[in-house]
Scaffold this motif. Structure first.
Motif, PDB file in Angstrom:
ATOM      1  N   MET A 191      10.599 -48.234   1.686  1.00  0.00           N
ATOM      2  CA  MET A 191      10.328 -47.809   3.045  1.00  0.00           C
ATOM      3  C   MET A 191       9.805 -46.382   3.004  1.00  0.00           C
ATOM      4  SD  MET A 191      12.732 -47.806   6.346  1.00  0.00           S
ATOM      5  CE  MET A 191      12.043 -47.141   7.814  1.00  0.00           C
ATOM      6  N   LEU A 192       9.001 -46.025   4.005  1.00  0.00           N
ATOM      7  CA  LEU A 192       8.337 -44.740   4.033  1.00  0.00           C
ATOM      8  C   LEU A 192       8.353 -44.196   5.457  1.00  0.00           C
ATOM      9  CD1 LEU A 192       6.481 -42.724   2.472  1.00  0.00           C
ATOM     10  CD2 LEU A 192       4.576 -44.177   3.136  1.00  0.00           C
ATOM     11  N   ALA A 193       8.708 -42.933   5.605  1.00  0.00           N
ATOM     12  CA  ALA A 193       8.610 -42.233   6.890  1.00  0.00           C
ATOM     13  C   ALA A 193       7.946 -40.900   6.602  1.00  0.00           C
ATOM     14  CB  ALA A 193       9.980 -42.034   7.520  1.00  0.00           C
ATOM     15  N   TYR A 213      12.028 -39.364   1.630  1.00  0.00           N
ATOM     16  CA  TYR A 213      11.394 -40.363   0.767  1.00  0.00           C
ATOM     17  C   TYR A 213      11.341 -39.836  -0.662  1.00  0.00           C
ATOM     18  CZ  TYR A 213       7.881 -43.361  -1.341  1.00  0.00           C
ATOM     19  OH  TYR A 213       7.213 -44.203  -2.184  1.00  0.00           O
ATOM     20  N   GLN A 270      15.576 -43.507  11.174  1.00  0.00           N
ATOM     21  CA  GLN A 270      14.546 -43.729  10.151  1.00  0.00           C
ATOM     22  C   GLN A 270      15.042 -43.279   8.778  1.00  0.00           C
ATOM     23  OE1 GLN A 270      11.301 -41.611  12.321  1.00  0.00           O
ATOM     24  NE2 GLN A 270      10.049 -43.274  11.471  1.00  0.00           N
ATOM     25  N   ILE A 271      15.736 -42.153   8.744  1.00  0.00           N
ATOM     26  CA  ILE A 271      16.284 -41.648   7.482  1.00  0.00           C
ATOM     27  C   ILE A 271      17.305 -42.633   6.927  1.00  0.00           C
ATOM     28  CG2 ILE A 271      17.745 -39.845   6.451  1.00  0.00           C
ATOM     29  CD1 ILE A 271      16.294 -37.864   8.376  1.00  0.00           C
ATOM     30  N   SER A 276      14.674 -39.900  -2.234  1.00  0.00           N
ATOM     31  CA  SER A 276      15.088 -41.267  -2.588  1.00  0.00           C
ATOM     32  C   SER A 276      14.410 -41.727  -3.871  1.00  0.00           C
ATOM     33  CB  SER A 276      14.799 -42.243  -1.434  1.00  0.00           C
ATOM     34  OG  SER A 276      13.422 -42.542  -1.315  1.00  0.00           O
ATOM     35  N   LYS A 277      13.183 -41.302  -4.094  1.00  0.00           N
ATOM     36  CA  LYS A 277      12.480 -41.687  -5.315  1.00  0.00           C
ATOM     37  C   LYS A 277      12.958 -40.869  -6.514  1.00  0.00           C
ATOM     38  CE  LYS A 277      10.294 -45.065  -3.548  1.00  0.00           C
ATOM     39  NZ  LYS A 277      10.572 -46.445  -3.986  1.00  0.00           N
ATOM     40  N   LEU A 333       7.405 -35.663   3.216  1.00  0.00           N
ATOM     41  CA  LEU A 333       8.039 -36.857   2.649  1.00  0.00           C
ATOM     42  C   LEU A 333       9.380 -36.483   2.024  1.00  0.00           C
ATOM     43  CD1 LEU A 333       4.906 -38.322   0.843  1.00  0.00           C
ATOM     44  CD2 LEU A 333       6.048 -39.337   2.811  1.00  0.00           C
ATOM     45  N   ILE A 337      11.643 -36.511  11.759  1.00  0.00           N
ATOM     46  CA  ILE A 337      12.041 -37.856  11.346  1.00  0.00           C
ATOM     47  C   ILE A 337      13.402 -38.171  11.970  1.00  0.00           C
ATOM     48  CG2 ILE A 337      12.484 -39.400   9.387  1.00  0.00           C
ATOM     49  CD1 ILE A 337       9.615 -38.318   9.398  1.00  0.00           C
ATOM     50  N   LEU A 389      15.497 -45.694   5.572  1.00  0.00           N
ATOM     51  CA  LEU A 389      14.804 -45.372   4.336  1.00  0.00           C
ATOM     52  C   LEU A 389      15.794 -45.322   3.172  1.00  0.00           C
ATOM     53  CD1 LEU A 389      12.027 -42.763   3.934  1.00  0.00           C
ATOM     54  CD2 LEU A 389      13.867 -42.847   2.289  1.00  0.00           C
ATOM     55  N   ASN A 444      15.590 -47.707  -0.059  1.00  0.00           N
ATOM     56  CA  ASN A 444      15.147 -47.062  -1.295  1.00  0.00           C
ATOM     57  C   ASN A 444      16.277 -46.674  -2.242  1.00  0.00           C
ATOM     58  OD1 ASN A 444      12.697 -47.316  -0.061  1.00  0.00           O
ATOM     59  ND2 ASN A 444      12.212 -45.152  -0.039  1.00  0.00           N
TER      60      ASN A 444
END
Length: 168
Positions: free
Chosen positions: A1-3, A63, A14-15, A66-67, A60, A10, A18, A22
């Motif tokens: 997922m991406l925001a 995001y 949404q957080i 999370s990555k 990001l 944000i 995500l 993720n």
């Protein structure tokens, strides 16, 4: 997922979504499959990471975090599970030409500045190579390879490069 967008814009929902996909989704999928993987000779786990895990990416932030989690989990499990015969790798890719990126209601500045070069067809080919290879990190496209190389070689000076590249 991406925001995408400045962190302050944000929504908490949404957080949470995500992170649920993720972070928790990756952990729970691995945990669900692990007993079967441990019983399968030559088993391989492939996670999906991002160039946002090379260096924190403005617009990001969550995001990217999370990555970073996925990258750290991949590296740790690769070491932990190797003696038990399970290889763990990730696929690292920048923006991919998909509706999730191209039709996002808010675009990160880096989308416009850096462009979207990876295609949806490149990603599964790299996943296939990762599933049959022995490397930990598999990068899709020249931009992902270049960013990894620059961050490693520039160290603390990478911040300036990221700021210029993302227009921040």
């Amino acid at each position: 997922m991406l925001a995408m967008g400045p962190h302050a814009t944000i929504a908490t929902a949404q957080i949470d979504a995500l992170l649920a996909v993720n972070v928790n989704g990756v952990v729970h999928c691995i945990d669900a499959a692990l007993p079967l993987l441990l019983a399968t000779p030559g088993a391989h786990i492939v996670t999906m990471s991002s160039t946002s895990a090379e260096y924190g990416t403005p617009d990001l932030a969550v995001y990217s975090a999370s990555k970073f989690f996925v990258r750290g989990l991949t590296e740790a499990l690769n070491i932990e599970l190797a003696p038990r015969g399970v290889q763990v790798s990730d696929v690292v890719v920048a923006y991919v030409r998909t509706p999730m990126v191209q039709q996002a209601p808010v675009q990160a500045r880096s989308v416009e500045r850096l462009g979207v070069h990876a295609t949806a067809e490149q990603v599964p080919r790299t996943v296939w190579r990762a599933a049959h290879g022995t490397c930990t990190h598999w990068r899709v496209g020249r931009d992902a390879v270049l960013l990894a190389w620059l961050v490693r070689w520039l160290g603390p000076w990478a911040r300036g490069l990221v700021r210029r590249a993302t227009g921040s």
